[in-house]
Design a protein around this motif. Sequence first.
Motif, PDB file in Angstrom:
ATOM      1  N   MET A   1       5.259   5.232  10.642  1.00 47.20           N
ATOM      2  CA  MET A   1       4.497   5.465   9.417  1.00 47.20           C
ATOM      3  C   MET A   1       3.960   4.134   8.894  1.00 47.20           C
ATOM      4  SD  MET A   1       5.594   7.807   6.147  1.00 47.20           S
ATOM      5  CE  MET A   1       5.643   9.274   7.150  1.00 47.20           C
ATOM      6  N   ALA A   2       2.750   4.177   8.330  1.00 44.50           N
ATOM      7  CA  ALA A   2       2.048   2.949   7.923  1.00 44.50           C
ATOM      8  C   ALA A   2       2.710   2.268   6.733  1.00 44.50           C
ATOM      9  CB  ALA A   2       0.597   3.289   7.591  1.00 44.50           C
ATOM     10  N   ASN A   3       2.496   0.965   6.645  1.00 53.13           N
ATOM     11  CA  ASN A   3       2.909   0.210   5.465  1.00 53.13           C
ATOM     12  C   ASN A   3       1.851   0.414   4.372  1.00 53.13           C
ATOM     13  OD1 ASN A   3       5.081  -0.816   6.895  1.00 53.13           O
ATOM     14  ND2 ASN A   3       3.934  -2.597   7.600  1.00 53.13           N
ATOM     15  N   ILE A   4       2.311   0.593   3.142  1.00 51.08           N
ATOM     16  CA  ILE A   4       1.369   0.807   2.042  1.00 51.08           C
ATOM     17  C   ILE A   4       1.707  -0.103   0.865  1.00 51.08           C
ATOM     18  CG2 ILE A   4       0.899   3.185   2.740  1.00 51.08           C
ATOM     19  CD1 ILE A   4       2.699   4.176   0.528  1.00 51.08           C
ATOM     20  N   LYS A   5       0.752  -0.193  -0.077  1.00 50.43           N
ATOM     21  CA  LYS A   5       0.895  -1.102  -1.211  1.00 50.43           C
ATOM     22  C   LYS A   5       1.867  -0.560  -2.253  1.00 50.43           C
ATOM     23  CE  LYS A   5      -3.775  -2.975  -0.652  1.00 50.43           C
ATOM     24  NZ  LYS A   5      -5.122  -3.093  -1.265  1.00 50.43           N
ATOM     25  N   VAL A   6       2.300  -1.460  -3.123  1.00 46.26           N
ATOM     26  CA  VAL A   6       3.284  -1.115  -4.158  1.00 46.26           C
ATOM     27  C   VAL A   6       2.789   0.029  -5.043  1.00 46.26           C
ATOM     28  CG1 VAL A   6       4.413  -1.953  -6.257  1.00 46.26           C
ATOM     29  CG2 VAL A   6       4.399  -3.380  -4.208  1.00 46.26           C
ATOM     30  N   PHE A   7       1.534  -0.034  -5.491  1.00 48.88           N
ATOM     31  CA  PHE A   7       1.058   1.006  -6.406  1.00 48.88           C
ATOM     32  C   PHE A   7       0.986   2.369  -5.717  1.00 48.88           C
ATOM     33  CE2 PHE A   7      -3.065   0.017  -4.521  1.00 48.88           C
ATOM     34  CZ  PHE A   7      -3.720   1.236  -4.516  1.00 48.88           C
ATOM     35  N   GLU A   8       0.750   2.373  -4.383  1.00 43.35           N
ATOM     36  CA  GLU A   8       0.704   3.638  -3.643  1.00 43.35           C
ATOM     37  C   GLU A   8       2.102   4.253  -3.527  1.00 43.35           C
ATOM     38  OE1 GLU A   8      -2.844   3.282  -0.461  1.00 43.35           O
ATOM     39  OE2 GLU A   8      -1.307   1.722  -0.274  1.00 43.35           O
ATOM     40  N   ILE A   9       3.096   3.403  -3.246  1.00 43.47           N
ATOM     41  CA  ILE A   9       4.488   3.866  -3.224  1.00 43.47           C
ATOM     42  C   ILE A   9       4.882   4.394  -4.596  1.00 43.47           C
ATOM     43  CG2 ILE A   9       6.887   3.023  -3.225  1.00 43.47           C
ATOM     44  CD1 ILE A   9       6.175   3.405  -0.456  1.00 43.47           C
ATOM     45  N   ALA A  10       4.492   3.677  -5.648  1.00 44.04           N
ATOM     46  CA  ALA A  10       4.823   4.081  -7.016  1.00 44.04           C
ATOM     47  C   ALA A  10       4.252   5.458  -7.333  1.00 44.04           C
ATOM     48  CB  ALA A  10       4.304   3.037  -8.009  1.00 44.04           C
ATOM     49  N   GLN A  11       3.023   5.708  -6.891  1.00 45.91           N
ATOM     50  CA  GLN A  11       2.407   7.014  -7.129  1.00 45.91           C
ATOM     51  C   GLN A  11       3.167   8.119  -6.405  1.00 45.91           C
ATOM     52  OE1 GLN A  11      -1.651   6.319  -5.856  1.00 45.91           O
ATOM     53  NE2 GLN A  11      -2.373   5.988  -7.956  1.00 45.91           N
ATOM     54  N   THR A  35      -0.571  -8.315   2.587  1.00 43.93           N
ATOM     55  CA  THR A  35      -2.001  -8.280   2.843  1.00 43.93           C
ATOM     56  C   THR A  35      -2.530  -9.717   2.957  1.00 43.93           C
ATOM     57  OG1 THR A  35      -2.621  -8.347   0.502  1.00 43.93           O
ATOM     58  CG2 THR A  35      -2.223  -6.169   1.463  1.00 43.93           C
ATOM     59  N   ILE A  36      -3.782  -9.850   3.374  1.00 45.72           N
ATOM     60  CA  ILE A  36      -4.403 -11.175   3.453  1.00 45.72           C
ATOM     61  C   ILE A  36      -4.392 -11.843   2.076  1.00 45.72           C
ATOM     62  CG2 ILE A  36      -6.585 -12.391   3.909  1.00 45.72           C
ATOM     63  CD1 ILE A  36      -7.157 -10.180   6.003  1.00 45.72           C
ATOM     64  N   GLY A  37      -4.521 -11.021   1.029  1.00 43.75           N
ATOM     65  CA  GLY A  37      -4.519 -11.541  -0.337  1.00 43.75           C
ATOM     66  C   GLY A  37      -3.133 -11.800  -0.902  1.00 43.75           C
ATOM     67  N   GLY A  38      -2.083 -11.512  -0.107  1.00 44.43           N
ATOM     68  CA  GLY A  38      -0.717 -11.801  -0.540  1.00 44.43           C
ATOM     69  C   GLY A  38       0.007 -10.659  -1.232  1.00 44.43           C
ATOM     70  N   GLN A  39      -0.604  -9.467  -1.262  1.00 46.24           N
ATOM     71  CA  GLN A  39       0.070  -8.316  -1.885  1.00 46.24           C
ATOM     72  C   GLN A  39       1.151  -7.772  -0.961  1.00 46.24           C
ATOM     73  OE1 GLN A  39      -3.395  -5.744  -2.758  1.00 46.24           O
ATOM     74  NE2 GLN A  39      -2.873  -5.984  -4.902  1.00 46.24           N
ATOM     75  N   HIS A  40       2.263  -7.318  -1.584  1.00 48.41           N
ATOM     76  CA  HIS A  40       3.364  -6.764  -0.798  1.00 48.41           C
ATOM     77  C   HIS A  40       2.952  -5.443  -0.145  1.00 48.41           C
ATOM     78  CE1 HIS A  40       5.823  -9.835  -2.379  1.00 48.41           C
ATOM     79  NE2 HIS A  40       6.155  -9.268  -3.530  1.00 48.41           N
ATOM     80  N   LEU A  41       3.390  -5.260   1.102  1.00 50.90           N
ATOM     81  CA  LEU A  41       3.250  -3.983   1.799  1.00 50.90           C
ATOM     82  C   LEU A  41       4.645  -3.474   2.121  1.00 50.90           C
ATOM     83  CD1 LEU A  41       0.310  -4.747   4.266  1.00 50.90           C
ATOM     84  CD2 LEU A  41       0.227  -3.321   2.210  1.00 50.90           C
ATOM     85  N   LEU A  42       4.865  -2.175   1.903  1.00 49.23           N
ATOM     86  CA  LEU A  42       6.181  -1.575   2.085  1.00 49.23           C
ATOM     87  C   LEU A  42       6.116  -0.445   3.105  1.00 49.23           C
ATOM     88  CD1 LEU A  42       7.043  -1.282  -1.720  1.00 49.23           C
ATOM     89  CD2 LEU A  42       7.612  -3.171  -0.199  1.00 49.23           C
ATOM     90  N   ASP A  43       7.193  -0.308   3.878  1.00 52.09           N
ATOM     91  CA  ASP A  43       7.323   0.810   4.810  1.00 52.09           C
ATOM     92  C   ASP A  43       7.482   2.095   3.990  1.00 52.09           C
ATOM     93  OD1 ASP A  43       8.850   2.862   6.309  1.00 52.09           O
ATOM     94  OD2 ASP A  43       8.783   1.395   7.917  1.00 52.09           O
ATOM     95  N   GLU A  44       6.501   2.993   4.084  1.00 53.18           N
ATOM     96  CA  GLU A  44       6.454   4.159   3.195  1.00 53.18           C
ATOM     97  C   GLU A  44       7.707   5.027   3.294  1.00 53.18           C
ATOM     98  OE1 GLU A  44       3.825   8.230   2.467  1.00 53.18           O
ATOM     99  OE2 GLU A  44       2.972   6.593   3.637  1.00 53.18           O
ATOM    100  N   GLU A  45       8.034   5.476   4.506  1.00 49.64           N
ATOM    101  CA  GLU A  45       9.153   6.410   4.664  1.00 49.64           C
ATOM    102  C   GLU A  45      10.483   5.763   4.273  1.00 49.64           C
ATOM    103  OE1 GLU A  45      11.097   9.497   7.931  1.00 49.64           O
ATOM    104  OE2 GLU A  45       9.365   8.276   8.479  1.00 49.64           O
TER     105      GLU A  45
END
Length: 198
Positions: A1-11, A35-45
């Motif tokens: 499963m893809a890594n997603i951003k903090v706000f997506e996990i929060a939603q 991300t390239i911009g330095g934002q955290h990516l989290l393993d969704e599952e």
Amino acid sequence: MANIKVFEIAQKAKVLPSTIRYYIDLGLIEIADKTIGGQHLLDEEKTLKILEKIKYLSFKGHKLNQIKEILSKGMRKKLLIVDDDSDMKELIKIILPEEEWEIRHATDGFEAGRILMEYLPDLITLDLVMPGMDGFKICQNIRKDPLTKNIKILTITAHNTPAHKEKIYNIGADGCLQKPFSPYELKIKINEVLKDSN
């Protein structure tokens, strides 16, 4: 499963992004990438499973430092054997290495329900034929509860007809193992059932 951003996990988890960031700072949630911009990516599952456990343990009255300790001890996979046959329990315990598995046992559906709410295993091996509440009903109850619905369930049965297997999968089981089985067959089937969790 893809890594997603903090706000997506929060939603998805229905919590504030600041809550996720706080859990990251505490070491409760691991950063999978950036991300390239330095934002955290989290393993969704993986992250959603941890958030479920944090929510449940908080509900049970544990503080965050206690939750961190509980989660850090969870390196071994957790198995709940639901079977009224103690020989089956001993057989599975012999087959699965102790350094990889933490195992608990319930002899009926009522005991399984009580253990489930405090234990939250990664996998349940479920005998379908037991006195009192049968395995079909137990499986349905597990799938109905938001806290337990994602737990993997491997049913164990002596019946191997297509109709019986169809019924097993229709109630929400992830796999079916026919009795009698070899140690190799048990390990292969467990790996198949858990592969989507990794």
